[in-house]
Design a protein around this motif. Sequence first.
Motif, PDB file in Angstrom:
ATOM      1  N   ARG A 153      -7.099   0.187  -3.948  1.00 60.77           N
ATOM      2  CA  ARG A 153      -5.660   0.426  -3.832  1.00 60.77           C
ATOM      3  C   ARG A 153      -5.204   1.578  -4.719  1.00 60.77           C
ATOM      4  O   ARG A 153      -4.169   2.183  -4.490  1.00 60.77           O
ATOM      5  CB  ARG A 153      -4.883  -0.832  -4.236  1.00 60.77           C
ATOM      6  CG  ARG A 153      -4.929  -1.945  -3.214  1.00 60.77           C
ATOM      7  CD  ARG A 153      -4.235  -3.187  -3.741  1.00 60.77           C
ATOM      8  NE  ARG A 153      -4.194  -4.235  -2.731  1.00 60.77           N
ATOM      9  CZ  ARG A 153      -3.170  -4.459  -1.921  1.00 60.77           C
ATOM     10  NH1 ARG A 153      -2.093  -3.701  -2.000  1.00 60.77           N
ATOM     11  NH2 ARG A 153      -3.198  -5.428  -1.025  1.00 60.77           N
ATOM     12  N   ASP A 154      -5.964   1.833  -5.794  1.00 56.77           N
ATOM     13  CA  ASP A 154      -5.557   2.883  -6.724  1.00 56.77           C
ATOM     14  C   ASP A 154      -6.793   3.518  -7.358  1.00 56.77           C
ATOM     15  O   ASP A 154      -7.921   3.070  -7.130  1.00 56.77           O
ATOM     16  CB  ASP A 154      -4.620   2.316  -7.808  1.00 56.77           C
ATOM     17  CG  ASP A 154      -5.208   1.104  -8.526  1.00 56.77           C
ATOM     18  OD1 ASP A 154      -6.414   1.143  -8.870  1.00 56.77           O
ATOM     19  OD2 ASP A 154      -4.479   0.134  -8.764  1.00 56.77           O
ATOM     20  N   ALA A 155      -6.569   4.553  -8.147  1.00 56.85           N
ATOM     21  CA  ALA A 155      -7.665   5.321  -8.741  1.00 56.85           C
ATOM     22  C   ALA A 155      -8.532   4.459  -9.652  1.00 56.85           C
ATOM     23  O   ALA A 155      -9.759   4.567  -9.644  1.00 56.85           O
ATOM     24  CB  ALA A 155      -7.100   6.512  -9.510  1.00 56.85           C
ATOM     25  N   SER A 177       0.431   7.705  -1.519  1.00 58.36           N
ATOM     26  CA  SER A 177       0.092   8.564  -2.668  1.00 58.36           C
ATOM     27  C   SER A 177      -0.978   7.928  -3.537  1.00 58.36           C
ATOM     28  O   SER A 177      -1.883   8.612  -4.039  1.00 58.36           O
ATOM     29  CB  SER A 177       1.345   8.852  -3.497  1.00 58.36           C
ATOM     30  OG  SER A 177       1.917   7.646  -3.980  1.00 58.36           O
ATOM     31  N   GLU A 178      -0.899   6.609  -3.698  1.00 57.66           N
ATOM     32  CA  GLU A 178      -1.901   5.896  -4.501  1.00 57.66           C
ATOM     33  C   GLU A 178      -3.249   5.857  -3.779  1.00 57.66           C
ATOM     34  O   GLU A 178      -4.303   5.959  -4.412  1.00 57.66           O
ATOM     35  CB  GLU A 178      -1.425   4.472  -4.816  1.00 57.66           C
ATOM     36  CG  GLU A 178      -0.266   4.402  -5.793  1.00 57.66           C
ATOM     37  CD  GLU A 178      -0.617   5.041  -7.129  1.00 57.66           C
ATOM     38  OE1 GLU A 178      -1.655   4.696  -7.709  1.00 57.66           O
ATOM     39  OE2 GLU A 178       0.162   5.904  -7.591  1.00 57.66           O
ATOM     40  N   THR A 179      -3.206   5.702  -2.452  1.00 58.22           N
ATOM     41  CA  THR A 179      -4.455   5.686  -1.679  1.00 58.22           C
ATOM     42  C   THR A 179      -5.152   7.036  -1.756  1.00 58.22           C
ATOM     43  O   THR A 179      -6.377   7.109  -1.911  1.00 58.22           O
ATOM     44  CB  THR A 179      -4.176   5.323  -0.209  1.00 58.22           C
ATOM     45  OG1 THR A 179      -3.437   4.107  -0.137  1.00 58.22           O
ATOM     46  CG2 THR A 179      -5.473   5.146   0.556  1.00 58.22           C
ATOM     47  N   LYS A 202      -4.975   9.191  -4.177  1.00 56.13           N
ATOM     48  CA  LYS A 202      -5.549   9.282  -5.529  1.00 56.13           C
ATOM     49  C   LYS A 202      -6.813   8.437  -5.634  1.00 56.13           C
ATOM     50  O   LYS A 202      -7.790   8.835  -6.277  1.00 56.13           O
ATOM     51  CB  LYS A 202      -4.530   8.816  -6.571  1.00 56.13           C
ATOM     52  CG  LYS A 202      -3.374   9.758  -6.796  1.00 56.13           C
ATOM     53  CD  LYS A 202      -2.396   9.144  -7.801  1.00 56.13           C
ATOM     54  CE  LYS A 202      -1.110   9.938  -7.882  1.00 56.13           C
ATOM     55  NZ  LYS A 202      -0.096   9.242  -8.711  1.00 56.13           N
ATOM     56  N   ALA A 203      -6.804   7.259  -4.991  1.00 58.74           N
ATOM     57  CA  ALA A 203      -7.967   6.366  -5.038  1.00 58.74           C
ATOM     58  C   ALA A 203      -9.176   7.007  -4.368  1.00 58.74           C
ATOM     59  O   ALA A 203     -10.282   7.011  -4.920  1.00 58.74           O
ATOM     60  CB  ALA A 203      -7.636   5.039  -4.360  1.00 58.74           C
ATOM     61  N   GLN A 221      -9.254   1.280  -9.531  1.00 59.29           N
ATOM     62  CA  GLN A 221     -10.174   0.436  -8.760  1.00 59.29           C
ATOM     63  C   GLN A 221     -11.339   1.248  -8.211  1.00 59.29           C
ATOM     64  O   GLN A 221     -12.486   0.798  -8.233  1.00 59.29           O
ATOM     65  CB  GLN A 221      -9.432  -0.241  -7.604  1.00 59.29           C
ATOM     66  CG  GLN A 221      -8.548  -1.409  -8.025  1.00 59.29           C
ATOM     67  CD  GLN A 221      -7.938  -2.133  -6.832  1.00 59.29           C
ATOM     68  OE1 GLN A 221      -8.126  -1.735  -5.680  1.00 59.29           O
ATOM     69  NE2 GLN A 221      -7.190  -3.187  -7.100  1.00 59.29           N
ATOM     70  N   ILE A 233       0.849  -1.200   0.000  1.00 58.21           N
ATOM     71  CA  ILE A 233       0.000   0.000   0.000  1.00 58.21           C
ATOM     72  C   ILE A 233       0.887   1.254   0.000  1.00 58.21           C
ATOM     73  O   ILE A 233       1.791   1.388   0.837  1.00 58.21           O
ATOM     74  CB  ILE A 233      -0.925   0.031   1.235  1.00 58.21           C
ATOM     75  CG1 ILE A 233      -1.812  -1.230   1.285  1.00 58.21           C
ATOM     76  CG2 ILE A 233      -1.773   1.297   1.262  1.00 58.21           C
ATOM     77  CD1 ILE A 233      -2.812  -1.348   0.172  1.00 58.21           C
ATOM     78  N   GLU A 234       0.631   2.142  -0.934  1.00 58.58           N
ATOM     79  CA  GLU A 234       1.366   3.415  -1.014  1.00 58.58           C
ATOM     80  C   GLU A 234       0.413   4.573  -0.704  1.00 58.58           C
ATOM     81  O   GLU A 234      -0.669   4.658  -1.289  1.00 58.58           O
ATOM     82  CB  GLU A 234       1.952   3.599  -2.420  1.00 58.58           C
ATOM     83  CG  GLU A 234       2.976   2.539  -2.815  1.00 58.58           C
ATOM     84  CD  GLU A 234       4.263   2.651  -2.012  1.00 58.58           C
ATOM     85  OE1 GLU A 234       4.534   3.743  -1.473  1.00 58.58           O
ATOM     86  OE2 GLU A 234       4.988   1.645  -1.920  1.00 58.58           O
ATOM     87  N   SER A 273     -10.332   9.976  -6.512  1.00 62.00           N
ATOM     88  CA  SER A 273     -10.973   9.528  -7.751  1.00 62.00           C
ATOM     89  C   SER A 273     -12.345   8.934  -7.462  1.00 62.00           C
ATOM     90  O   SER A 273     -13.283   9.108  -8.243  1.00 62.00           O
ATOM     91  CB  SER A 273     -10.088   8.499  -8.464  1.00 62.00           C
ATOM     92  OG  SER A 273      -8.878   9.086  -8.871  1.00 62.00           O
TER      93      SER A 273
END
Length: 319
Positions: free
Chosen positions: A275-277, A34-36, A38-39, A279, A31-32, A42
């Motif tokens: 986990r990301d945008a 920055s990605e969370t 964005k998720a 998804q 899990i990062e 989004s």
Amino acid sequence: MNKRSLGNSELLISPIVMGTWQAGKKMWVGIEDSETVKAIRSGFEAGITTVDTAEVYGDGHSEQIVAEALADVRDRVVYATKVFANHLKYDLVLEACERSLKNLKTDYIDLYQIHWPSGTWKSEIVPIEETMSALNKLKQDGKIRAIGVSNFSRAQLEEASQYGRIDSIQPPYSLFWRQVEKDLTPYCVEQNISILAYSSLAQGLLTGKFKADHQFAEGDHRAANKLFKGENLSRATQALEQLKPIADRHQTTLGNLALAWLIAQPQTNAIVGARDAAQAIQNAKAAKIALSAEELQAIDAIGRTVTDRLDDNPVMWNF
């Protein structure tokens, strides 16, 4: 995304709710932050305006990530967070709420929930009347707008309701995990209590991405999930094969078909992590799927080939 009322409160929630256990990173791998962020953002832009977190998710880290993602649109989102089982004494509830308010960078929490009943996870037994008294005080002071519970049985929910208005309950609930339907759902329909289903994709199993020989990375709590073991996993794999033609007919994924079925159940909304945008955007699309009565019935029957063989233990993991 059409919004729904949360219980008898004035809150309007999206039927797909952003889950952020993974944002805390503890008990998850890969899990990062920055990605969370964005998720979550989004998801909001795709119509997921309700976010569920908890003080125990990474010891407040998840709440902080939610704030990072949504602070500038606070007036357009619903924050749901939770107080853990070890903080249910009157003063500890008030202190926990203050920490969550600080983490979330807000002066009010829309939905504040008891994460687990008193006595669970080796916590001290605290009378529910005492905990509810603190929650009622927070509501009276405008620090929270609605009260919810999580992982409560029907008897525990009924007892809590004697001391204040409960607008939601958060149980594990998915096409492959359906204990709530036995006694909780009828009570929630009768009392107009919203169900916020967690593990609504059976921790990813309902996406069809996991094969019979899948090995989880060290530290991934899903390795202890009963659904991923032995005959349960075999039955689930067979059920997913039967669900695929229905998903194909709607030009959607297995996961979104399962979510569409879930939010069509009485009082039920689905908490889904991302986990990301990509998804998050995909999850939001589930709210647009219109299933016929015949399709809902067919999906129900397929799901029961898995759930009818499970034991009655309401906890999904063998920790």
